[in-house]
Structure formats: C-alpha cells, structure tokens
Write an enzyme that holds these catalytic residues in place. Structure first.
Site, PDB file in Angstrom:
ATOM      1  N   TRP A  74      64.333  31.284 100.974  1.00 17.03           N
ATOM      2  CA  TRP A  74      64.956  31.882  99.841  1.00 17.03           C
ATOM      3  C   TRP A  74      66.462  31.461  99.887  1.00 17.03           C
ATOM      4  CZ3 TRP A  74      68.602  35.549  98.562  1.00 17.03           C
ATOM      5  CH2 TRP A  74      68.304  36.130  97.234  1.00 17.03           C
ATOM      6  N   GLY A 101      69.087  34.434 107.000  1.00 16.75           N
ATOM      7  CA  GLY A 101      70.218  35.144 106.893  1.00 16.75           C
ATOM      8  C   GLY A 101      71.565  34.554 106.332  1.00 16.75           C
ATOM      9  N   GLU A 498      59.040  41.811  86.392  1.00 20.15           N
ATOM     10  CA  GLU A 498      59.424  40.913  87.532  1.00 20.15           C
ATOM     11  C   GLU A 498      58.248  39.773  87.629  1.00 20.15           C
ATOM     12  OE1 GLU A 498      59.106  42.331  91.657  1.00 20.15           O
ATOM     13  OE2 GLU A 498      57.843  44.284  90.838  1.00 20.15           O
ATOM     14  N   LYS A 613      59.954  39.149  98.897  1.00 24.17           N
ATOM     15  CA  LYS A 613      59.535  40.399  99.270  1.00 24.17           C
ATOM     16  C   LYS A 613      60.505  41.227 100.016  1.00 24.17           C
ATOM     17  CE  LYS A 613      55.947  43.201  99.545  1.00 24.17           C
ATOM     18  NZ  LYS A 613      55.888  43.939  98.119  1.00 24.17           N
TER      19      LYS A 613
HETATM   20  O1  M6R Z   1      61.087  46.690 101.217  1.00 23.06           O
HETATM   21  P1  M6R Z   1      61.670  47.574 100.254  1.00 23.06           P
HETATM   22  O2  M6R Z   1      60.686  48.524  99.802  1.00 23.06           O
HETATM   23  O3  M6R Z   1      62.921  48.143 100.877  1.00 23.06           O
HETATM   24  O4  M6R Z   1      62.335  46.630  99.036  1.00 23.06           O
HETATM   25  C1  M6R Z   1      62.939  47.272  97.907  1.00 23.06           C
HETATM   26  C2  M6R Z   1      62.839  46.392  96.744  1.00 23.06           C
HETATM   27  O5  M6R Z   1      63.239  44.998  97.041  1.00 23.06           O
HETATM   28  C3  M6R Z   1      61.382  46.085  96.022  1.00 23.06           C
HETATM   29  O6  M6R Z   1      60.728  47.606  96.075  1.00 23.06           O
HETATM   30  C4  M6R Z   1      61.351  45.518  95.109  1.00 23.06           C
HETATM   31  O7  M6R Z   1      61.987  45.934  94.026  1.00 23.06           O
HETATM   32  C5  M6R Z   1      59.758  45.170  94.493  1.00 23.06           C
HETATM   33  N1  M6R Z   1      59.512  43.814  94.456  1.00 23.06           N
HETATM   34  C6  M6R Z   1      59.405  45.551  93.248  1.00 23.06           C
HETATM   35  O8  M6R Z   1      58.095  45.444  92.975  1.00 23.06           O
END
Ligand code: M6R
Length: 618
Positions: A74, A101, A498, A613
């Site tokens: 990414w 990172g 999204e 993700k």
């Molecule tokens: O792994 P996390 O729950 O901390 O991730 C937070 C967001 O990046 C995540 O919820 C993101 O908004 C999702 N892809 C939404 O569907």
C-alpha cells in the site's frame, strides 16, 4: 498497511509466499514482489496485484528456492509502479529488504548516503533503509543482525521489515516497531514462516511468536530463533502462542466476495461475541476485562471512546448506550484528532479504544498518550494478539472471526454487541436500570442473531437488490437517522462510498434542514432509518419534508409499519426490538445495499481502490 510473507526451511518457498501474499492482500494491493534464493537472488516485482506477480513469475522466472519473502504494498512514499515495488536491494546487490511502515527521517539519511556515494533507483524510504543497513554493516564490519539493529536505532518511524543477505543465505532478520510481525515455528525448528498476520502459515503450524515493538529476530534454518530488543540488545525469551484460527475462516466458503460472506456471518459472529459472557436466564453478564476493573468503570468521571472509521461509528452508538443505560458521560473521538490535540485526560477517565485490526496507527498512538496521562485504557479488538490488544491495560475481543473484506461489516455489529454488554453491565451495577428492564434487554439481546438472520433471507436480499438496481447510477446519496440510528446513517454512507465510489453523506435527520435539504430534488435518493421505537413521529415529519421536495425515499422501517410505507418510495422492514438494539438490525440492509450496488457497478468489492484493511500508518 502492506503485507509481508516469508519462509525459510526445506519446502519450496514460492507457493507458500504467493499464497501468503494472497491472504494478506487486504493490507494493500498497489504492487507485489518476491525474493527467492537458489544459489543466487531472484527478485520479481510489479505494479498491481498478487495475481499480476504470479503472471510475471509464470513467464519463465525461476520459482526455485527454500528461502525467500514477498510483499504486497500500500503505497506511502512513491507512486505505485514497478520500481517502487518491494523488495528493494542495496547498492552492492547483497542486501534485500521488504518493509511495512514509514521511515520519517528517510530524506536526511538519503542525503547523507548520497554524499557517501550511494545511488537510488526508487522514490521509497525503504530503499534508503536497506542502504543505511549496508553502510552500517560496512562501517562496523558486522553481521546482518547487528547492522539492522544499529541502523534501526538511527531511524524514526514505524516498520515491520524482513532483510536477507546474499552472503549469508541461510538466515532472515525481521524487526518491528508499530507494524506487526508474526513468526510461525515449524516442527523441530526445521522451518520458519514470517508474516504480517498468521494467515499465511495456518496450514503449516499453529505455533507462533508475535514480535513486540522494538524487537528483532534472527531466524536461521535448523536453529533456535534469537530475539533481541533493538534499543538495548537484551535477549528476549519469546512466548509461543497456540493459534486458534483455522483455514476455513479465512476462505470465501462459496460466497462471491469476503464482504458478502462476512455480512452473512453476522448472526454467528454476534453469538460468538456474547457466548460465555451473557446468560440471560441467570441475568449475568461476565466479562473478565470489565469485572477485574469494575471500580475503574464505576468511578469513571467520563468515558472517552477513541477509534477510526467504522469503529468510530460503533463508538458513537456506544455514546448513546452508555449515556442512556449507564448514565456515564461519554465523548467519542477520532483517534487522529485526539492524539494531536493535547486532550485533557484525567486519571479518573476510562478510555475505550475500538479497532477491528488492533493495528490502526492513530488508535495505537492515542492509547500510548492516554496511558502517559495516567488514564485506564480498555481495548476492544477483533484480532487476537494485535498491537492494540497488547498495549491496552485490559480489554475484550469481539470474536467476530477474521474480517478480510476491506469494508467492515461484522466487525461493526460485534463491536456494538460488546459495547452493549458493557453498557448493560454498568447500568445494572450503577442502579440505573431496573431489574425488569435489565432482564428484558438480556433476553432481547439473545434474540438478535435470529433477527439478523431474518434479514439475511432471499426475500430481503431480493428487495435490497431491486433497490440497488434502481439507485446504482445515483451520483449522490443522503443517509438520515436519529438517536441510536444516526451513527448507522454515517456507517451506511461510508459503506456506499468506500466500495461503490458514490458520494454519500450521513446526517442526523433533523440536521437536514440546516443545509443538506438544499441538495434534495428528484435525483437524490435519501435512505432514512425510521424504526418505530426512536423518535418515530419526528422522523416521519423529516420524510414528509423530503417528499415535499421530490426526493426519493428509501426507508428502513419496523415490521408492520403502515405510516412510512404510504409516503416512501421503497421500504425495507426489520424485526422489532428495543431501540438501543436497533443499530444491530438497521445496519444489515445498508451493508447489503452497498454490496449489491458495488457488484452492479463492477467495482472491486473486497479491495476498493486506495484503501487497505489495516491502516498502520498515520
Ligand atoms: O481496524 P480498525 O477498526 O481500527 O480500522 C479502522 C478503520 O480504518 C476502518 O473501520 C475503516 O473505516 C473500514 N474500512 C470501513 O469499512
């Protein structure tokens, strides 16, 4: 972001690495690359997905070798192209690296290395790091492990790295700060696996070590792993964990997409979240992370919830739950704003962080900040053993099972389930809920999986699919809800934008009059959550206002509703439940709707553009 998978042992490394990268592709899919060693180094890399890398490898490239590693990227520094893809090689050609990172001070290091005669092919910070390691190795005349350690003490940033030295081709060096690294241990130390999470090696071993921040490991074939602290060189005795995840959980199981599978898994996932915790018959909610710290929760001046994205939306639902059921003041914060705002945090505050991945960089940094200020931090995560789970003082897992689709679905509903249990537990302990009300909630909570399942029938799916076909070409959509369902409106809009790239906004329904109403005309689909319990009359008035301006109304209503049905263009019925539990139901059709629209528009549902993700960079 970025996925790392590697192998050292007696098997062919290629199939293990390529399969591993496919499983890690949710972490980023801008480019992919691989290193294999078989008497010489073979590096192949390309812009695009792991399937593009496979195609490249199938065009006659050697796949031989029992040692190697791969990367799915990414992009952070440098656009996604072949040159910026990982692995990166040092100027001598001896050292090869993959990196997840950001090296923040890469520019000053690069300038210094250029002065010393180094040249660079890519725009990446990673190529700077591998050359820094090379320079350190040369200057100190040391082995790879030592050189990695010295170099890492000079960099600022976050990393999970794997480094290979062609002059010592029976070892891999890995290190982490802020980005995860798991090491799978094969039988009798004859083989080792490295990966960003355990999914690439599940079929080979269930024994894993998760490196902690500021730790590095030197992994040699047929030898014990040596783990050290990067900053003070102390030796660490690792804790070997037994993995509980199985292969079935990380495969599509007959569904076209992971997102769809995960939507359909929700009845089970919600049950798994409360299993062993909720006993409606005896009226008990047992959660060791809360029970062991009950005084902190009961004496909290306020609860501050910190999260990002969908998890932040779950936090907003929790604000209603905690204030309504437990009468504790709540603030809900975006982790990225919270950590940089010099927030006021008192020792009597309880910080609840929510994260599916347990690796979100901003949420992790917020935890560290809150701990420094003396607050008690409770972490809600899905991924077992993740950084946030380990960094928090206490916590609870959602037990949703692996969520692979980038768009969060079951993570959201299981987070809300867990937060509801905590709110009920506190409400009861503080005497804010009568025994009858409390028992009613518990009984009703146990019915939720059945009610979610009732929304995942072919009949409801057909209704949602039809609505998707009518509105799939809209350029904009509005999502409206009130009270408990305002966060659901936000989440519905996020899901749509999204994965289908349609612009969508979520609003509290009454706020519509303060601006967004100007957008409403016959081309604007407005998705309204209008369940019976929860400001029903008010929301009916809001719907009338949309109708008066020719907006198209798609309403989510309680079974048997007649009033909204008369005015809405389409309705989707949900089973009746307590108002506080409605988000667990109203969110389901909105997930399905986004899914169907994205499929109809031919979008990549599981890997939407520009996203990953686990957002492990800030
Ligand atoms: O792994 P996390 O729950 O901390 O991730 C937070 C967001 O990046 C995540 O919820 C993101 O908004 C999702 N892809 C939404 O569907």
């Amino acid at each position: 972001m970025c996925g790392i998978a590697g192998y050292i042992g007696y098997r062919d490394a290629y199939p293990i690495i390529i399969k591993g990268l496919q499983r890690l592709e949710y972490r980023g899919y801008d480019s992919a690359g691989i290193l294999l060693y078989n008497n010489d180094v073979i590096i192949s890399k390309t812009k695009g997905k792991v399937s593009d890398l496979e195609e490249l490898m199938n065009s006659g490239v050697s796949k031989e070798g029992n040692i190697g590693f791969g990367h799915t990227r990414w992009a952070t520094h440098g656009i996604p192209n072949d040159i910026n893809s990982h692995p990166h090689t040092s100027n001598s050609g001896n050292l090869v690296i993959i990196h997840n990172g950001i090296i923040e001070n890469y520019d000053s290091i690069k300038k210094e290395l250029i002065k010393r005669g180094y040249t660079f092919q890519s725009d990446t910070d990673t190529e700077v790091l591998v050359n820094l390691i090379e320079e350190v190795k040369k200057e100190n005349k040391c082995k790879l492990g030592k050189a990695v350690q010295i170099a890492l003490n000079q960099v600022i940033g976050a990393y999970a790295i794997a480094v290979f030295d062609k002059t010592k081709p029976n070892e891999l060096v890995v290190a982490r700060l802020g980005s995860p690294i798991a090491i799978g241990i094969g039988k009798e130390n004859k083989e080792f696996f490295i990966a960003s999470d355990a999914s690439p090696f599940l079929e080979y071993t269930k024994n894993a070590i998760y490196l902690e921040d500021e730790e590095m490991a030197i992994i040699r074939e047929n030898k014990d792993i040596e783990i050290r602290k990067i900053n003070d060189d102390s030796i660490i005795t690792p804790e070997i964990q037994q993995l509980k995840m199985n292969l079935e959980q990380i495969e599509k199981g007959g569904y076209d997409h992971f997102m769809l599978k995960e939507i359909y898994e929700q009845p089970h996932a919600i049950t798994d979240t409360y299993r062993g915790r909720l006993n409606a018959n005896s009226g008990i909610i047992r959660m060791s992370g809360v029970d062991d710290n009950i005084d902190k929760f009961l004496n909290a001046d306020r609860i501050i919830i910190v999260a990002c994205g969908t998890s932040w939306h779950a936090g907003l639902v929790a604000e209603y739950l905690f204030e309504d059921l437990a009468r504790v003041p709540v603030e809900v914060e975006y982790a990225s704003e919270f950590r940089y705002r010099n927030p006021i945090i008192n020792p009597n505050d309880v910080i609840i962080t929510i994260s599916q991945s347990g690796e979100t960089a901003d949420t992790l940094a917020a935890i560290k900040l809150a701990k420094e200020k003396g607050a008690f931090v409770f972490g809600i995560c899905n991924v077992v053993g993740s950084s946030i789970a380990r960094e928090a003082h206490a916590g609870a897992y959602t037990h949703a099972g692996p969520e692979i689709g980038v768009a969060s679905t079951k993570a959201f509903t299981t987070q809300i389930t867990l937060l509801t249990l905590i709110a009920l537990k506190l409400g009861k302990a503080k005497g804010n809920l009568s025994t009858a009300k409390y028992h009613n909630y518990l009984q009703e909570m146990e019915q939720i999986p059945k009610k979610v399942a009732a929304l995942l029938t072919p009949e409801t799916d057909a209704i949602v699919k039809y609505i998707a076909s009518v509105y799939k070409d809209a350029s904009n959509c509005l999502y409206l809800g009130r009270g408990y369902n305002f966060p659901v409106a936000l989440e519905g809009a996020l899901k749509l934008k999204e994965i289908s790239y349609i612009h969508a906004e979520g609003y509290p329904a009454a706020e519509m009059k303060h601006g967004p109403i100007a957008l409403i005309d016959e081309n604007m689909p407005v998705f309204v959550i209008a369940t019976k319990k929860g400001h029903y009359e008010k929301i009916v008035s809001n719907i009338q206002e949309i109708k008066a301006r020719s907006g198209k109304i798609i309403a989510i209503v309680t079974e048997g509703d007649t009033e909204v049905k008369k005015i809405a263009d389409h309705v989707i019925e949900i089973p009746e439940t307590e108002e506080a539990l409605t988000p667990l139901l109203t969110t389901i059709p909105l997930q399905l709707l986004s899914y169907h629209i994205a499929v109809m528009l031919n979008k990549n549902v599981d890997q939407p553009r520009n996203l990953a993700k686990a957002v492990t960079v800030e």
